[in-house]
Design a protein around this motif. Structure first.
Motif, PDB file in Angstrom:
ATOM      1  N   THR A 138      -3.739   6.249   6.998  1.00 33.56           N
ATOM      2  CA  THR A 138      -4.980   5.904   7.693  1.00 33.56           C
ATOM      3  C   THR A 138      -4.739   4.718   8.627  1.00 33.56           C
ATOM      4  O   THR A 138      -3.851   3.905   8.389  1.00 33.56           O
TER       5      THR A 138
ATOM      6  N   THR B 174       0.261   4.273  -0.025  1.00 33.79           N
ATOM      7  CA  THR B 174      -0.183   5.481   0.692  1.00 33.79           C
ATOM      8  C   THR B 174      -0.306   5.254   2.200  1.00 33.79           C
ATOM      9  O   THR B 174      -0.923   6.047   2.895  1.00 33.79           O
TER      10      THR B 174
ATOM     11  N   GLY C  63      -0.675  -2.135  -4.475  1.00 31.52           N
ATOM     12  CA  GLY C  63      -1.682  -3.188  -4.443  1.00 31.52           C
ATOM     13  C   GLY C  63      -1.100  -4.591  -4.476  1.00 31.52           C
ATOM     14  O   GLY C  63       0.015  -4.835  -3.999  1.00 31.52           O
TER      15      GLY C  63
ATOM     16  N   ASN D 236      -7.089   2.235   9.272  1.00 30.58           N
ATOM     17  CA  ASN D 236      -7.549   1.063   8.524  1.00 30.58           C
ATOM     18  C   ASN D 236      -6.925   1.099   7.143  1.00 30.58           C
ATOM     19  O   ASN D 236      -7.223   1.984   6.343  1.00 30.58           O
ATOM     20  N   THR D 237      -6.039   0.172   6.904  1.00 33.36           N
ATOM     21  CA  THR D 237      -5.282   0.176   5.644  1.00 33.36           C
ATOM     22  C   THR D 237      -5.531  -1.127   4.895  1.00 33.36           C
ATOM     23  O   THR D 237      -5.340  -2.211   5.448  1.00 33.36           O
TER      24      THR D 237
ATOM     25  N   ASN E 148       0.871  -1.173   0.000  1.00 39.77           N
ATOM     26  CA  ASN E 148       0.000   0.000   0.000  1.00 39.77           C
ATOM     27  C   ASN E 148       0.909   1.224   0.000  1.00 39.77           C
ATOM     28  O   ASN E 148       1.551   1.533   1.005  1.00 39.77           O
TER      29      ASN E 148
HETATM   30  C1  LIG Z   1      -4.418   1.636   0.788  1.00 36.41           C
HETATM   31  O1  LIG Z   1      -5.200   1.788   1.939  1.00 36.41           O
HETATM   32  C2  LIG Z   1      -6.192   2.799   1.818  1.00 36.41           C
HETATM   33  C3  LIG Z   1      -6.874   2.936   3.141  1.00 36.41           C
HETATM   34  O2  LIG Z   1      -7.465   1.726   3.520  1.00 36.41           O
HETATM   35  C4  LIG Z   1      -7.163   2.405   0.719  1.00 36.41           C
HETATM   36  O3  LIG Z   1      -8.110   3.433   0.524  1.00 36.41           O
HETATM   37  C5  LIG Z   1      -6.417   2.172  -0.577  1.00 36.41           C
HETATM   38  O4  LIG Z   1      -7.290   1.697  -1.571  1.00 36.41           O
HETATM   39  C6  LIG Z   1      -5.315   1.151  -0.349  1.00 36.41           C
HETATM   40  N1  LIG Z   1      -4.533   1.002  -1.576  1.00 36.41           N
HETATM   41  C7  LIG Z   1      -4.496  -0.116  -2.286  1.00 36.41           C
HETATM   42  C8  LIG Z   1      -3.674  -0.113  -3.517  1.00 36.41           C
HETATM   43  O5  LIG Z   1      -5.133  -1.108  -1.958  1.00 36.41           O
END
Ligand SMILES: *[C@@H]1O[C@H](CO)[C@@H](O)[C@H](O)[C@H]1NC(C)=O
Ligand SMILES: *[C@@H]1O[C@H](CO)[C@@H](O)[C@H](O)[C@H]1NC(C)=O
Ligand SMILES: *[C@@H]1O[C@H](CO)[C@@H](O)[C@H](O)[C@H]1NC(C)=O
Ligand SMILES: *[C@@H]1O[C@H](CO)[C@@H](O)[C@H](O)[C@H]1NC(C)=O
Length: 365
Positions: A162, A158, A278, A164-165, A156
């Motif tokens: 947050t 980003t 992802g 909740n990730t 992930n």
């Molecule tokens: C990363 O986590 C955030 C917060 O849960 C989410 O919105 C985002 O889609 C996630 N990114 C991926 C690539 O799954």
């Protein structure tokens, strides 16, 4: 009365000196506090300059999860992890030092003065996030796992923005052995505020809903190959990337490092090391049927993954304006717009061709 109470609760939480951990009952060190070790070895404490026993699984191998506590990872879906600078902000607050729910929405680390992002997040803002990763070892006996056994299967880019990730789990993850797998969360933050810090929290995990038996490929050490303007490299060097299964970064410890970057150029779980945002869908033994050429900056043959063998058509598909291919990622340019691998013979492409393709994609959008 109320402000006094709040102040007391805040004072109980060692938030100021805290950083971020992944919290779950399946983790090693779930109940480790500031007092458990002769030094601060809470799951949120950063790891740097440590001996192997100190940094590996955060030195928490003697603090295993309870039997039956395992983190489920649904193949082809997202798993949500809770990242926070104190267990009190997560749904597991009841066993935190303060035993109180001190969460503030999706904030991974509410600060004393209400500022966001707090110091524990080690970022100047959303554009300064450096990503984090989940890695897996197909081994139920934690004492048998070696650093080179972990493969990053989800990123992930980003995090840690947050609490909740979401981590996307590749659809083709094979089932875990009896007794389950082991996973670990890895994070290295931007060098802006306190540089050479590593984070690792290990936990028991299990792939559910698996529909494939193809094992993971042997993970290789990731290489720096994305655009790196801060260090004089405006363009990506796709030929320099490690493709396929990659190990996590082991950096700035006393022992067993696989990364040797200096404090001002940390390795990140981003395009900089070919970790796309992802699910890492190209980590399987059959992902690169034509092999992977030796990565060097001058390499012009960029390997094409076959992401869904059996379903892949043999007809090359032209680049299209579809948005399913992640943008800005070198290998995205070598897939058809439908995310399927393209046919073999046009693998070698110069950077100029890449730019031309990108331009065309822009125009047709
Ligand atoms: C990363 O986590 C955030 C917060 O849960 C989410 O919105 C985002 O889609 C996630 N990114 C991926 C690539 O799954
Ligand atoms: C952590 O602490 C809670 C509450 O004290 C307890 O119920 C749980 O069993 C402990 N977990 C571990 C792995 O020690
Ligand atoms: C892992 O998940 C599979 C599929 O749901 C299940 O059969 C197996 O018992 C689970 N293993 C553990 C250790 O929980
Ligand atoms: C290629 O990768 C290596 C290993 O990560 C790195 O040291 C080197 O700077 C990279 N070279 C280029 C031109 O990106």
């Amino acid at each position: 009365m109320i402000p006094v109470l709040l102040a007391t609760i805040v004072a109980l939480l060692p938030l100021a000196s805290a950083h971020i951990a992944l919290w779950h009952p399946s983790m090693y060190g779930f109940n480790v506090t500031q007092q458990t070790f002769p030094y601060d070895n809470r799951p949120v404490a950063p790891l740097q300059d440590f001996s192997f026993d100190q940094w590996w699984f955060h030195g928490h191998l003697d603090f295993p999860p309870n039997d039956g506590d395992i983190f489920p990872l649904p193949a082809g879906q997202a798993a949500t992890a809770e990242l926070g600078c104190n267990k009190g902000v997560t749904s597991f607050f009841a066993s935190s030092e303060g035993r109180t729910d001190v969460s503030q929405g999706d904030n991974p680390c509410p600060s004393d003065d209400g500022s966001f992002p707090s110091g524990a997040m080690h970022t100047t803002g959303f554009d300064d996030l450096t990503g984090c990763a989940l890695a897996i070892a197909y081994e139920s006996d934690v004492h048998k796992i070696k650093p080179e056994d972990f493969t990053v299967f989800s990123v992930n880019q980003t995090c840690v923005w947050t609490k909740n990730t979401d981590f996307q789990v590749p659809e083709r993850m094979p089932p875990c052995p009896e007794g389950g797998c082991h996973c670990a969360w890895f994070w290295i933050h931007a060098p802006d505020s306190g540089s050479e810090q590593n984070y690792m929290n290990g936990f028991r995990c299990n792939i559910t809903g698996s529909a494939s038996d193809v094992p993971l490929a042997k993970p290789q050490v990731p290489r720096r190959c994305g655009a790196d303007p801060q260090h004089g490299k405006p363009d990506a060097t796709p030929g320099n990337c490690t493709y396929g299964a990659k190990q996590p970064f082991y950096w700035f410890q006393k022992e067993q490092n696989n990364m040797f970057e200096d404090a001002f150029a940390p390795p990140f779980y981003t395009d900089l090391y070919n970790f796309k945002d992802g699910a890492q869908d190209d980590i399987f033994q059959d992902s690169y049927p034509n092999g992977i050429p030796a990565p060097i900056p001058e390499q012009t043959v960029v390997p094409t993954p076959v992401l869904n063998p059996g379903a892949a058509s043999s007809t090359p598909t032209a680049p299209s304006s579809s948005t399913s291919a992640p943008q800005g990622h070198p290998s995205a340019l070598f897939r058809g717009g439908n995310g399927k691998a393209r046919g073999g013979k046009n693998d070698a492409r110069s950077l100029k061709t890449i730019r031309d393709l990108r331009q065309k994609q822009k125009i047709s959008r």
